[in-house]
Design a protein around this motif. Structure first.
Motif, PDB file in Angstrom:
ATOM      1  N   VAL A  68       0.862  -1.312   0.066  1.00 48.48           N
ATOM      2  CA  VAL A  68      -0.165   0.097   0.044  1.00 48.48           C
ATOM      3  C   VAL A  68       0.871   1.319   0.133  1.00 48.48           C
ATOM      4  O   VAL A  68       0.686   2.258  -0.818  1.00 48.48           O
ATOM      5  N   ASP A  69       1.790   1.140   0.778  1.00 41.89           N
ATOM      6  CA  ASP A  69       2.810   2.445   0.822  1.00 41.89           C
ATOM      7  C   ASP A  69       4.112   1.907   1.400  1.00 41.89           C
ATOM      8  O   ASP A  69       4.597   0.856   1.183  1.00 41.89           O
ATOM      9  N   ALA A  70       4.887   2.675   2.040  1.00 40.21           N
ATOM     10  CA  ALA A  70       6.667   2.525   2.506  1.00 40.21           C
ATOM     11  C   ALA A  70       6.419   1.421   3.510  1.00 40.21           C
ATOM     12  O   ALA A  70       7.592   0.765   3.792  1.00 40.21           O
ATOM     13  N   GLY A  71       5.310   1.085   3.961  1.00 42.77           N
ATOM     14  CA  GLY A  71       5.565   0.029   5.202  1.00 42.77           C
ATOM     15  C   GLY A  71       5.044  -1.370   4.614  1.00 42.77           C
ATOM     16  O   GLY A  71       4.109  -1.812   5.638  1.00 42.77           O
ATOM     17  N   GLY A  72       5.558  -1.803   3.856  1.00 40.39           N
ATOM     18  CA  GLY A  72       4.962  -3.046   3.324  1.00 40.39           C
ATOM     19  C   GLY A  72       5.756  -4.241   3.836  1.00 40.39           C
ATOM     20  O   GLY A  72       6.913  -3.793   4.565  1.00 40.39           O
ATOM     21  N   GLN A  73       5.551  -5.415   3.533  1.00 44.78           N
ATOM     22  CA  GLN A  73       5.758  -6.709   3.941  1.00 44.78           C
ATOM     23  C   GLN A  73       7.538  -7.099   3.349  1.00 44.78           C
ATOM     24  O   GLN A  73       8.383  -7.408   3.770  1.00 44.78           O
ATOM     25  N   PHE A  74       7.376  -6.494   1.957  1.00 45.33           N
ATOM     26  CA  PHE A  74       8.601  -7.060   1.179  1.00 45.33           C
ATOM     27  C   PHE A  74       9.407  -5.715   0.677  1.00 45.33           C
ATOM     28  O   PHE A  74       8.849  -4.686   0.097  1.00 45.33           O
ATOM     29  N   VAL A  99     -13.365   3.302  -8.044  1.00 43.99           N
ATOM     30  CA  VAL A  99     -12.180   2.286  -8.471  1.00 43.99           C
ATOM     31  C   VAL A  99     -12.967   0.844  -8.630  1.00 43.99           C
ATOM     32  O   VAL A  99     -13.822   0.190  -7.893  1.00 43.99           O
ATOM     33  N   VAL A 100     -12.480   0.338  -9.648  1.00 42.62           N
ATOM     34  CA  VAL A 100     -13.066  -0.831 -10.185  1.00 42.62           C
ATOM     35  C   VAL A 100     -11.935  -1.830 -10.170  1.00 42.62           C
ATOM     36  O   VAL A 100     -10.753  -1.647 -10.703  1.00 42.62           O
ATOM     37  N   LEU A 156     -10.291  -7.232  -3.246  1.00 41.34           N
ATOM     38  CA  LEU A 156     -11.029  -6.015  -3.018  1.00 41.34           C
ATOM     39  C   LEU A 156     -10.619  -5.159  -1.755  1.00 41.34           C
ATOM     40  O   LEU A 156     -10.622  -4.077  -1.575  1.00 41.34           O
ATOM     41  N   ALA A 157      -9.785  -5.805  -0.718  1.00 44.93           N
ATOM     42  CA  ALA A 157      -8.924  -5.041   0.198  1.00 44.93           C
ATOM     43  C   ALA A 157      -8.275  -4.184  -0.566  1.00 44.93           C
ATOM     44  O   ALA A 157      -7.838  -2.975  -0.015  1.00 44.93           O
ATOM     45  N   ALA A 158      -7.388  -4.795  -1.756  1.00 44.48           N
ATOM     46  CA  ALA A 158      -6.449  -3.789  -2.262  1.00 44.48           C
ATOM     47  C   ALA A 158      -7.078  -2.726  -2.865  1.00 44.48           C
ATOM     48  O   ALA A 158      -6.621  -1.460  -2.977  1.00 44.48           O
ATOM     49  N   GLY A 159      -8.203  -2.929  -3.730  1.00 44.18           N
ATOM     50  CA  GLY A 159      -9.044  -1.929  -4.238  1.00 44.18           C
ATOM     51  C   GLY A 159      -9.458  -0.825  -3.338  1.00 44.18           C
ATOM     52  O   GLY A 159      -9.214   0.513  -3.611  1.00 44.18           O
ATOM     53  N   LYS A 160      -9.909  -1.224  -2.016  1.00 45.67           N
ATOM     54  CA  LYS A 160     -10.380  -0.284  -0.703  1.00 45.67           C
ATOM     55  C   LYS A 160      -9.001   0.554  -0.619  1.00 45.67           C
ATOM     56  O   LYS A 160      -9.238   1.817  -0.471  1.00 45.67           O
ATOM     57  N   SER A 169     -14.039   6.352  -1.779  1.00 48.47           N
ATOM     58  CA  SER A 169     -14.347   5.249  -1.148  1.00 48.47           C
ATOM     59  C   SER A 169     -15.091   4.364  -1.692  1.00 48.47           C
ATOM     60  O   SER A 169     -15.380   3.009  -1.464  1.00 48.47           O
ATOM     61  N   SER A 170     -15.719   4.428  -3.201  1.00 41.45           N
ATOM     62  CA  SER A 170     -16.558   3.647  -3.984  1.00 41.45           C
ATOM     63  C   SER A 170     -15.530   2.658  -4.341  1.00 41.45           C
ATOM     64  O   SER A 170     -14.704   3.142  -5.238  1.00 41.45           O
TER      65      SER A 170
END
Length: 381
Positions: A68-74, A99-100, A156-160, A169-170
């Protein structure tokens, strides 16, 4: 057990017997995806203009390391915040409205035949989708003993998360319009036109993470890349078939693998110890540099990845620390280890030990470690 320099078999027992391999399956996954795509290949996540004004389609490219941002797992992963910045710039004065999520790259079931029913709930794996962040994890944290909570619908979580970066938010699911769409441009942005893209680190790094942490989601994504490279559908069946085809193409005993997934979670998988040592011998002999790059990801005994806390007890096993690099595998009643080691006389050996009727897993792991440690001390003349 095979001498990596000569290819000579030094010891074998039931070497051609296909046995439940658990996560040693990932050795085959690593070899086939590196051969199919090459170590420098990158996975691309794109955003394109939707068919309606302000609609942004997030197109999954099969990159499970996306952050999502700079705080990722990898480390060095592609980021949704950077993609969102590209989209805002590309849209100019057009405000995003929705967002679709386009998750269509992967097909078929999202869980494999032979997976235990509690694997997702226990956090061992996520539903396999073409779009996700942090391999489907709710929080970008890896627990050495597993149990990383996963989103019920990773795409869907990534889309949000992406929508939040765009200030909206849509979110819904759908497919991106074709780039050659006849739709008229909306305020200068044509439907299907690319608004931005982000790329994963080189594939060899993704494979390293897959092997080091035995990441099941990364493994399934890598299997699908073998399928896509071969023009097959990116599904569990497509990946299994493409992996076996690639093994045959590499001159290996593809008939000694029966695959239902690429991670080794399926209890229906069968791989022979001989095939595992064949793959590792190929990687060690230098004739295929792409496959050779898998060694960088194999955990080191007593030092890294899934072997970081292994080869500690009993004390005689400690001789293997730093000298054994291997992929482990474990399911309930199944324990395995396959990798390479250096003996006291400086010989490089590759080995595979698979046991599918073990009892208490801690004792079984120590027993497997003891075999590898003993090989380190031998002269193997």
């Amino acid at each position: 057990m095979v001498d990596a320099a000569t290819g000579d078999s030094l010891y074998a027992k039931n070497a051609d017997l296909m046995t439940t391999p658990a996560s040693t399956t990932k050795v085959l996954t690593a070899a086939t995806v590196l051969a199919a795509r090459g170590p420098a290949y990158r996975l691309v996540t794109r955003a394109v203009a939707g068919a309606e004004p302000g609609v942004v389609v997030l197109v999954g490219g099969g990159d499970p390391t996306l952050s999502v941002d700079a705080g990722g797992q990898f480390p060095g992963a592609a980021r949704l915040d950077r993609l969102a910045a590209q989209v805002k710039k590309a849209l100019g004065g057009q405000a995003p409205t929705r967002v679709v999520v386009d998750n269509s790259l992967f097909t078929g079931p999202e869980t494999a035949t032979g997976w235990d029913s509690d694997l997702i709930g226990a956090g061992q794996v996520a539903r396999i989708q073409a779009l996700m962040t942090n391999a489907g994890r709710v929080k970008p944290v890896h627990n050495d003993v597993g149990g990383d909570p996963r989103f019920s619908d990773p795409s869907l979580a990534a889309g949000k998360a992406f929508a939040k970066q765009l200030g909206i938010s849509s979110v819904s699911k759908g497919k991106a319009p074709a780039a050659a769409s006849s739709s008229a441009p909306v305020e200068g942005v044509a439907a299907g036109s690319e608004l931005g893209k982000v790329q994963s680190p080189p594939l060899v790094h993704v494979v390293d993470w897959m092997l080091q942490q035995s990441d099941n989601v990364l493994a399934e994504a890598m299997g699908r890349q073998v399928a896509l490279a071969a023009g097959k559908e990116a599904s569990f069946d497509g990946a299994a078939g493409a992996m076996q085809d690639k093994l045959l193409e590499l001159g290996l005993s593809s008939d000694e693998a029966n695959l239902y997934d690429a991670s080794g979670l399926s209890r229906h998988n069968g791989i022979s110890p001989a095939l595992l040592t064949e793959v590792l011998t190929l990687a060690a002999n230098g004739t295929n540099p792409e496959v050779s790059s898998l060694f960088g990801g194999l955990p080191v005994a007593g030092w890294s990845g899934t072997l970081r806390t292994r080869f500690v007890t009993p004390a005689p096993n400690q001789v293997g620390q730093g000298l054994v690099r291997a992929k482990t595998g474990s399911l309930s009643g199944v324990n395995a280890i396959s990798g390479a080691l250096v003996t006291t006389d400086g010989r490089l050996l590759v080995f595979a030990v698979l046991a599918d009727a073990t009892g208490e897993s801690g004792a079984a792991r120590q027993a497997l470690d003891r075999i590898a440690a003993k090989l380190v001390t031998c002269g193997c003349q």
